[in-house]
Design a protein around this motif. Structure first.
Motif, PDB file in Angstrom:
ATOM      1  N   MET A   1       0.835  -1.196   0.000  1.00  0.00           N
ATOM      2  CA  MET A   1       0.000   0.000   0.000  1.00  0.00           C
ATOM      3  C   MET A   1       0.865   1.239   0.000  1.00  0.00           C
ATOM      4  O   MET A   1       1.976   1.243   0.502  1.00  0.00           O
ATOM      5  N   ILE A   2       0.336   2.278  -0.680  1.00  0.00           N
ATOM      6  CA  ILE A   2       1.012   3.570  -0.733  1.00  0.00           C
ATOM      7  C   ILE A   2       0.045   4.609  -0.182  1.00  0.00           C
ATOM      8  O   ILE A   2      -1.095   4.713  -0.637  1.00  0.00           O
ATOM      9  N   ARG A   3       0.492   5.359   0.801  1.00  0.00           N
ATOM     10  CA  ARG A   3      -0.325   6.425   1.377  1.00  0.00           C
ATOM     11  C   ARG A   3       0.195   7.762   0.854  1.00  0.00           C
ATOM     12  O   ARG A   3       1.383   8.054   0.952  1.00  0.00           O
ATOM     13  N   VAL A   4      -0.708   8.550   0.279  1.00  0.00           N
ATOM     14  CA  VAL A   4      -0.353   9.839  -0.309  1.00  0.00           C
ATOM     15  C   VAL A   4      -1.172  10.925   0.372  1.00  0.00           C
ATOM     16  O   VAL A   4      -2.407  10.915   0.297  1.00  0.00           O
ATOM     17  N   GLU A   5      -0.485  11.846   1.022  1.00  0.00           N
ATOM     18  CA  GLU A   5      -1.158  12.989   1.634  1.00  0.00           C
ATOM     19  C   GLU A   5      -0.808  14.237   0.825  1.00  0.00           C
ATOM     20  O   GLU A   5       0.365  14.615   0.739  1.00  0.00           O
ATOM     21  N   ALA A   6      -1.827  14.844   0.235  1.00  0.00           N
ATOM     22  CA  ALA A   6      -1.647  16.125  -0.449  1.00  0.00           C
ATOM     23  C   ALA A   6      -1.878  17.211   0.594  1.00  0.00           C
ATOM     24  O   ALA A   6      -3.013  17.605   0.870  1.00  0.00           O
ATOM     25  N   LEU A   7      -0.782  17.663   1.210  1.00  0.00           N
ATOM     26  CA  LEU A   7      -0.885  18.663   2.268  1.00  0.00           C
ATOM     27  C   LEU A   7      -1.341  19.998   1.691  1.00  0.00           C
ATOM     28  O   LEU A   7      -1.103  20.286   0.513  1.00  0.00           O
ATOM     29  N   PRO A   8      -1.990  20.841   2.478  1.00  0.00           N
ATOM     30  CA  PRO A   8      -2.361  22.172   1.981  1.00  0.00           C
ATOM     31  C   PRO A   8      -1.107  22.963   1.656  1.00  0.00           C
ATOM     32  O   PRO A   8      -0.285  23.230   2.533  1.00  0.00           O
ATOM     33  N   ALA A   9      -0.954  23.326   0.388  1.00  0.00           N
ATOM     34  CA  ALA A   9       0.270  23.973  -0.091  1.00  0.00           C
ATOM     35  C   ALA A   9      -0.061  25.145  -0.999  1.00  0.00           C
ATOM     36  O   ALA A   9       0.649  25.400  -1.970  1.00  0.00           O
ATOM     37  N   GLN A  10      -1.167  25.845  -0.693  1.00  0.00           N
ATOM     38  CA  GLN A  10      -1.648  26.944  -1.529  1.00  0.00           C
ATOM     39  C   GLN A  10      -1.840  26.442  -2.960  1.00  0.00           C
ATOM     40  O   GLN A  10      -2.533  25.454  -3.165  1.00  0.00           O
ATOM     41  N   GLU A  11      -1.214  27.090  -3.936  1.00  0.00           N
ATOM     42  CA  GLU A  11      -1.416  26.637  -5.309  1.00  0.00           C
ATOM     43  C   GLU A  11      -0.424  25.561  -5.714  1.00  0.00           C
ATOM     44  O   GLU A  11      -0.416  25.109  -6.866  1.00  0.00           O
ATOM     45  N   GLY A  12       0.426  25.096  -4.769  1.00  0.00           N
ATOM     46  CA  GLY A  12       1.526  24.210  -5.123  1.00  0.00           C
ATOM     47  C   GLY A  12       1.338  22.772  -4.681  1.00  0.00           C
ATOM     48  O   GLY A  12       0.244  22.329  -4.333  1.00  0.00           O
ATOM     49  N   ASP A  13       2.445  22.042  -4.712  1.00  0.00           N
ATOM     50  CA  ASP A  13       2.492  20.628  -4.313  1.00  0.00           C
ATOM     51  C   ASP A  13       3.302  20.472  -3.047  1.00  0.00           C
ATOM     52  O   ASP A  13       4.386  21.069  -2.915  1.00  0.00           O
ATOM     53  N   CYS A  14       2.804  19.657  -2.133  1.00  0.00           N
ATOM     54  CA  CYS A  14       3.584  19.164  -1.000  1.00  0.00           C
ATOM     55  C   CYS A  14       2.978  17.821  -0.643  1.00  0.00           C
ATOM     56  O   CYS A  14       1.935  17.751   0.020  1.00  0.00           O
ATOM     57  N   LEU A  15       3.624  16.752  -1.097  1.00  0.00           N
ATOM     58  CA  LEU A  15       3.069  15.404  -0.988  1.00  0.00           C
ATOM     59  C   LEU A  15       3.892  14.584  -0.011  1.00  0.00           C
ATOM     60  O   LEU A  15       5.082  14.337  -0.233  1.00  0.00           O
ATOM     61  N   TRP A  16       3.260  14.186   1.082  1.00  0.00           N
ATOM     62  CA  TRP A  16       3.891  13.339   2.095  1.00  0.00           C
ATOM     63  C   TRP A  16       3.464  11.908   1.779  1.00  0.00           C
ATOM     64  O   TRP A  16       2.284  11.586   1.816  1.00  0.00           O
ATOM     65  N   VAL A  17       4.432  11.053   1.463  1.00  0.00           N
ATOM     66  CA  VAL A  17       4.146   9.702   0.984  1.00  0.00           C
ATOM     67  C   VAL A  17       4.735   8.693   1.955  1.00  0.00           C
ATOM     68  O   VAL A  17       5.890   8.827   2.378  1.00  0.00           O
ATOM     69  N   GLU A  18       3.953   7.681   2.294  1.00  0.00           N
ATOM     70  CA  GLU A  18       4.433   6.597   3.164  1.00  0.00           C
ATOM     71  C   GLU A  18       4.034   5.255   2.564  1.00  0.00           C
ATOM     72  O   GLU A  18       3.009   5.142   1.882  1.00  0.00           O
ATOM     73  N   TRP A  19       4.844   4.241   2.834  1.00  0.00           N
ATOM     74  CA  TRP A  19       4.531   2.883   2.432  1.00  0.00           C
ATOM     75  C   TRP A  19       5.214   1.939   3.413  1.00  0.00           C
ATOM     76  O   TRP A  19       6.077   2.348   4.204  1.00  0.00           O
ATOM     77  N   THR A  20       4.820   0.685   3.380  1.00  0.00           N
ATOM     78  CA  THR A  20       5.372  -0.292   4.314  1.00  0.00           C
ATOM     79  C   THR A  20       6.175  -1.348   3.560  1.00  0.00           C
ATOM     80  O   THR A  20       5.870  -1.695   2.418  1.00  0.00           O
ATOM     81  N   HIS A  21       7.198  -1.842   4.238  1.00  0.00           N
ATOM     82  CA  HIS A  21       8.011  -2.930   3.713  1.00  0.00           C
ATOM     83  C   HIS A  21       8.568  -3.706   4.888  1.00  0.00           C
ATOM     84  O   HIS A  21       9.251  -3.131   5.753  1.00  0.00           O
ATOM     85  N   GLN A  22       8.233  -4.979   4.935  1.00  0.00           N
ATOM     86  CA  GLN A  22       8.691  -5.874   6.009  1.00  0.00           C
ATOM     87  C   GLN A  22       8.387  -5.283   7.388  1.00  0.00           C
ATOM     88  O   GLN A  22       9.223  -5.300   8.294  1.00  0.00           O
TER      89      GLN A  22
END
Length: 369
Positions: A1-22
């Motif tokens: 699974m991939i978790r994607v958080e599109a944080l509030p970044a006004q008109e821009g991008d700020c993506l906090w991404v997490e995933w699991t492995h072992q």
């Protein structure tokens, strides 16, 4: 699974991404949005760090996709005054070292270049440019449990950016310092304002000509469970389509399956072409923008997407004047799409991609109309 958080970044991008492995959580940060007041972390990114224990602030990768202020600005205070416990095992950024050798630029691109000199900078690429060769196989970077395939930028684009670096940085700096206009979509949307939905779908496509956008680092992320997310930055539609066509195992003319696509350039009509849409088999589209500066997403881009994709779901990280139209249940039912917005007073959206399904990680993060 991939978790994607599109944080509030006004008109821009700020993506906090997490995933699991072992059994372990891994992290990636893609862009930082605009910087906060007085050279501080932007509020959304600062709040996200505050929600993580100090021992859980190490990132496998931080990506600055390109030098535009709404992507690079928040990363400067992150590296200048890092939160306690913050560390990055690698940082991707095509800065002055890669494009100009020892010649320094200035403004935000220069600032980030200076701050990264003691960081693991473009380590996977041996300190050289993060780029797609003009021929041959696409670069593939294996992270623990996650495979990244680079789609943009091309070598030729970075040669052009290196030649025009000072001019482009100066232009971006002027844009950064310009006052943010009031969020009036009728003014900001120019030719899209007042058009009917049918007129929007028939509007011709015009490609993006921005060199910094063309230099965007865009990539496909594939988790070991088969989940796929396309992080398209502000990349040109033509570059993304060419990269998708080069992916191994993609037969001629068959769309490439992606579970979630971070819409290129915040939904600009110049970066979402009919041919790119035809190249993608995707039902979930993530828009990162409040529309305040440029009125994104463009109405014609959303109409183009909705008309060419089967019952798509549109995920927005803001309920704002530029996105509120798509929260209309009657429009969504008539045109066959679903739109999900956060509450107006709590921007940002948090999604989990798993087994081909996309859903809010926290059911309070978004609401369907």
């Amino acid at each position: 699974m991939i978790r994607v958080e599109a944080l509030p970044a006004q008109e821009g991008d700020c993506l906090w991404v997490e995933w699991t492995h072992q059994g372990r959580v891994h992290r990636m940060l893609v862009d930082g949005g605009r910087g906060g007041r007085g050279g501080t972390l932007p509020a959304g990114l600062a709040a996200r760090f505050a929600r993580r224990p100090v021992t859980e602030r190490v990132f496998d990768l931080v990506v600055c996709t390109h030098l535009d202020a709404d992507h690079i600005g928040g990363l400067i205070p992150l590296f200048r005054h890092p939160p306690e416990g913050f560390a990055a095992e690698d940082v991707w950024f095509n800065g002055d070292r890669q494009l100009l050798g020892d010649v320094l630029s200035y403004a935000q691109a220069d600032a980030l270049s200076r701050l990264l000199r003691d960081q693991p900078w473009n380590r996977w690429f041996a300190g050289r440019q993060v780029e797609v060769p003009d021929s041959g196989e696409l670069p593939v970077v294996p992270l623990p449990g996650l495979r990244l395939t680079l789609l943009s930028p091309t070598s030729r684009t970075l040669v052009r950016l290196g030649r025009d670096w000072t001019r482009e940085v100066a232009r971006v700096e002027r844009q950064r310092l310009a006052p943010t206009p009031e969020a009036d979509p009728d003014v900001l949307r120019g030719g899209d304002a007042g058009l009917t939905w049918d007129e929007l779908t028939d509007a011709p496509y015009q490609r993006d000509e921005s060199l910094p956008n063309r230099s965007s680092i865009a990539f496909l992320a594939e988790h070991e469970d088969g989940s796929r997310v396309l992080f398209a930055a502000d990349a040109h539609a033509e570059t993304l389509r060419a990269g998708l066509r080069r992916l191994d195992g993609t037969p001629w003319g068959r769309p490439y399956r992606v579970d979630l696509c971070k819409v290129p350039h915040h939904g600009s009509s110049r970066n979402l072409s009919p041919l790119l849409l035809a190249q993608l088999d995707c039902r979930h589209w993530l828009f990162s923008t409040n529309g305040a500066r440029f009125g994104h997403p463009d109405r014609r881009a959303v109409a183009r997407l909705v008309e060419r994709c089967e019952r798509p779901t549109l995920w927005f990280n803001y309920l704002s004047p530029s996105t509120a139209e798509f929260a209309c249940p009657e429009l969504a039912a008539e045109r066959g799409f679903t739109a999900v917005h956060p509450p107006e007073d709590r921007p940002g959206i948090d999604l989990t991609v798993s087994g081909g399904r996309v859903a809010p990680t926290d059911t309070t993060a978004g609401r369907a109309p």
